[in-house]
Design an enzyme around this catalytic site. Structure first.
Site, mmCIF file in Angstrom:
data_model
loop_
_atom_site.group_PDB
_atom_site.id
_atom_site.type_symbol
_atom_site.label_atom_id
_atom_site.label_comp_id
_atom_site.label_asym_id
_atom_site.label_seq_id
_atom_site.Cartn_x
_atom_site.Cartn_y
_atom_site.Cartn_z
ATOM 1 C CE LYS A 1 -0.991 0.253 5.032
ATOM 2 N NZ LYS A 1 0.060 1.984 5.324
ATOM 3 C CB THR A 2 3.913 1.907 1.689
ATOM 4 O OG1 THR A 2 3.641 1.722 2.867
ATOM 5 C CG2 THR A 2 5.224 3.526 1.968
ATOM 6 C CG ASP B 1 -1.406 4.265 5.246
ATOM 7 O OD1 ASP B 1 -1.727 3.826 5.201
ATOM 8 O OD2 ASP B 1 -0.343 4.764 5.430
ATOM 9 C CD GLU B 2 -1.672 1.786 8.025
ATOM 10 O OE1 GLU B 2 -3.392 1.601 8.788
ATOM 11 O OE2 GLU B 2 -0.578 1.503 8.504
ATOM 12 C CD GLN C 1 -3.318 -4.564 8.281
ATOM 13 O OE1 GLN C 1 -1.892 -4.683 9.081
ATOM 14 N NE2 GLN C 1 -3.465 -4.610 7.282
ATOM 15 N NE ARG D 1 2.553 -7.548 10.854
ATOM 16 C CZ ARG D 1 1.814 -6.410 10.399
ATOM 17 N NH1 ARG D 1 2.653 -6.257 9.916
ATOM 18 N NH2 ARG D 1 0.896 -7.214 9.931
#
Length: 623
Positions: free
Chosen positions: A47-48, A233-234, A264, A571
């Site tokens: 996504k970044t 974002d987020e 998330q 992770r």
């Protein structure tokens, strides 16, 4: 007609070259520039990169000036990383996009526009200690005791109100119960003290900008006109205030792109509301949704394990992640006899991993609560395994642990003036109670655990912390975990000797001179969000521990625990270990445990089960 085709072909070739690093899902999200869009971005889906390329595409292909683009992130670290990525492509171009956190953006706006609501451009931003001092002043003015109304708890309640955009004047109508009704009296006085000192707190930064925009249409239109394109974002982590500000800023152009992942969302205790992703569709009826489901981080078996856990949630959409990476190894599930056996298993696996292709810094050990780090720290120190503790302090260096140890050291050795001075600083009344208890105890023999419990009881030390406050709850858990050590060492002298030896093994000089980068990472699951490691151990996978006992009877909280597990699993890049113990000495109690429901959710075809007794003799002998 032929000329038109040539131009179109040329433009397509330019776009194709510019976006060659993106997959189809990412490229579609980047190329859709006009109007509101939601980008559902799964863990490790890039996504970044998509956000960065969207900004670059707007500037280089759509010729949008940088000052007309706003990108909002949640942390200064994320903002700095995004700026670095964009500048790597743009160089030192005169026009740069505005990349900021919600709070830094609001601080800049208030420095310029705050005068319209009576705020000086020289206002100061109070940190937590400043805020507590202001609360203490308000309590004193109201003749209220800080023992009855802990400043941190009062601040937490006020912060929750501000996150919901409830002002000091309106809060009274929302207050329920004696504590909140008292906070309703403190809140206006606290804001008055801030104003008198030309100060704001962290939450005020956003609230005052929203107030400014509501009261002054010229100022709000100025910023709505400026930011033609907004990227956030987020988005699943936004609270009501952040959600409202984003909506205000995008009112004119409606070119707003929000990126998030329902699965998330793990910060509800900070006010985050994952349903803001759903509300977005109600606010922007013509919004378009893009899904990023290709994962670049993990093996397929790890992704299948993650899906097995998160798919049990029913209150939000769930992405099914896939990858072009290898299928990978099975997820190892280890059933330990107890916490020592669990720790020995981790050491045995580390020996194998480090002797092959991995380094210490490839490994992370994740746990649900900070108190769980004690056993792990001690075993890693025992075997001279370097580690770093992220987002926390080493167990025996935590304030509350050092406080209790000081009490016990004075009981064992009244001549220990260093510990004596620390005890005195914990409060005059508390010290007098302790001294009286010490006199009553003279000549009597008691086990360490009894002494520890009596100290807590006689001094009222636990009243320093509020069970309803997240940070305080962690401190109380650390004190409970110290009881586990006390049970293992009944004689106070042996207990204190063990603590001293463990503290000695921290070896600060070696930490300074050693390679800090080549060390295992220890952290809570919350702290792990946004990170990745080739090898991940998730420990303490037991009912009551993870999922936490507080969440077991509440569907909403249980679903968040499940999302937290999903975050932990994703992770891992190459290898994942999940461990649980049949019995565990935790918080000073030996309990028999049931395996976490999250392990039972795993697909059988992706796991390999191991049981206690499979460790090498050398580990058993050495431990």
């Amino acid at each position: 007609m032929i000329q038109l085709r040539t131009r179109t072909s040329s433009l397509y070739a330019m776009q194709k070259d510019f976006l060659k690093d993106l997959n189809k899902e990412q490229r579609d999200a980047v190329l859709w520039t006009d109007g509101p869009i939601i980008i559902l971005a799964g863990a490790g889906s890039g996504k970044t990169r998509a956000l960065t390329y969207k900004v670059l595409y707007l500037m280089e292909e759509k010729k949008v000036p940088g000052e007309n683009i706003l990108m909002v992130t949640f942390t200064n670290k994320a903002a700095a990383e995004m700026k670095e990525r964009v500048r790597a492509h743009l160089g030192n171009a005169a026009s740069q996009p505005v990349i900021a956190t919600f709070h830094s953006l609001c601080a800049k706006i208030l420095r310029i526009e705050g005068k319209h609501i009576g705020l000086s451009s020289k206002f100061v931003i109070y940190d937590e200690q400043d805020q507590q001092d202001a609360i203490k002043e308000a309590l004193k003015h109201l003749s209220l005791s800080i023992k009855d109304f802990k400043p941190r708890s009062v601040l937490s309640t006020i912060s929750q109100a501000k996150n919901q955009l409830i002002s000091e004047n309106d809060y009274r109508s929302y207050a329920r119960g004696y504590f909140q009704e008292t906070v309703a009296k403190i809140y206006p006085l606290y804001q008055k003290i801030l104003k008198e000192n030309d100060a704001v707190d962290f939450d005020d930064l956003m609230n005052k900008v929203i107030t400014l925009f509501r009261q002054d249409s010229e100022v709000s239109e100025k910023y709505q006109n400026r930011f033609h394109y907004i990227l956030i974002d987020e988005y699943q982590d936004t609270n009501h205030a952040q959600y409202s500000l984003a909506k205000m800023l995008s009112l004119k152009w409606k070119n707003i792109s929000v990126v998030g992942d329902f699965s998330q969302s793990i910060y509800s205790w900070r006010g985050a509301d994952f349903t803001n992703l759903s509300k977005f569709k109600d606010d922007f009826k013509d919004s378009k949704t893009f899904s990023l489901s290709q994962n670049y981080r993990s093996t397929q078996k790890i992704l299948d394990a993650a899906h097995g856990v998160i798919s049990r949630n029913t209150t939000h959409p769930i992405l099914s992640l896939w990858t072009e990476n290898s299928i990978g190894e099975d997820v190892t599930v280890y059933e330990a006899r107890n916490e020592q056996d669990e720790a020995k298993f981790i050491i045995s696996q580390l020996i194998n991993l480090i002797s092959s292709k991995y380094s210490y810094n490839d490994v992370a050990i994740l746990y649900r609560t900070n108190a769980q780090s004690r056993v792990l720290e001690e075993v890693l120190l025992h075997f001279s395994v370097p580690y770093v503790l992220i987002g926390g302090t080493r167990f025996y260096e935590r304030k509350e642990v050092k406080d209790i140890l000081s009490y016990l050291r004075v009981l064992a050795n009244p001549k220990d003036m260093v510990s004596h001075q620390r005890v005195k600083k914990l409060g005059k009344g508390r010290f007098e109670k302790f001294e009286k208890f010490r006199e009553e105890l003279e000549g009597k023999e008691k086990d360490t655990i009894d002494l520890l419990d009596l100290v807590l009881e006689k001094t009222g030390y636990l009243s320093l912390y509020d069970e309803d406050e997240e940070e305080d709850r962690g401190r109380l858990e650390n004190i409970k975990e110290l009881r586990s050590v006390a049970i293992e060492f009944p004689q106070i002298s042996n207990f204190l000797e063990n603590v001293a030896l463990v503290e000695q093994e921290y070896m600060p000089d070696r930490q300074k001179n050693g390679d800090k980068k080549n060390a295992i990472t220890l952290m809570t699951l919350h702290a792990a969000k946004g990170l990745e490691f080739p090898i991940v151990f998730m420990v303490g996978m037991e009912e009551g521990l993870f999922p936490h006992s507080r969440a077991q009877m509440d569907r909403t909280e249980l679903e968040e625990e499940r999302r937290l597990c999903y975050v932990g699993v994703t992770r891992a890049k190459e290898k994942l270990f999940l461990t649980y113990a049949r019995q565990r000495l935790f918080f000073g109690q030996r309990t028999s445990n049931i395996v976490s429901r999250f392990i039972l959710d795993l697909p059988e075809n992706v796991i390999e089960r191991n049981f206690s007794g499979s460790l090498s003799d050398s580990i058993d002998e050495k431990y």
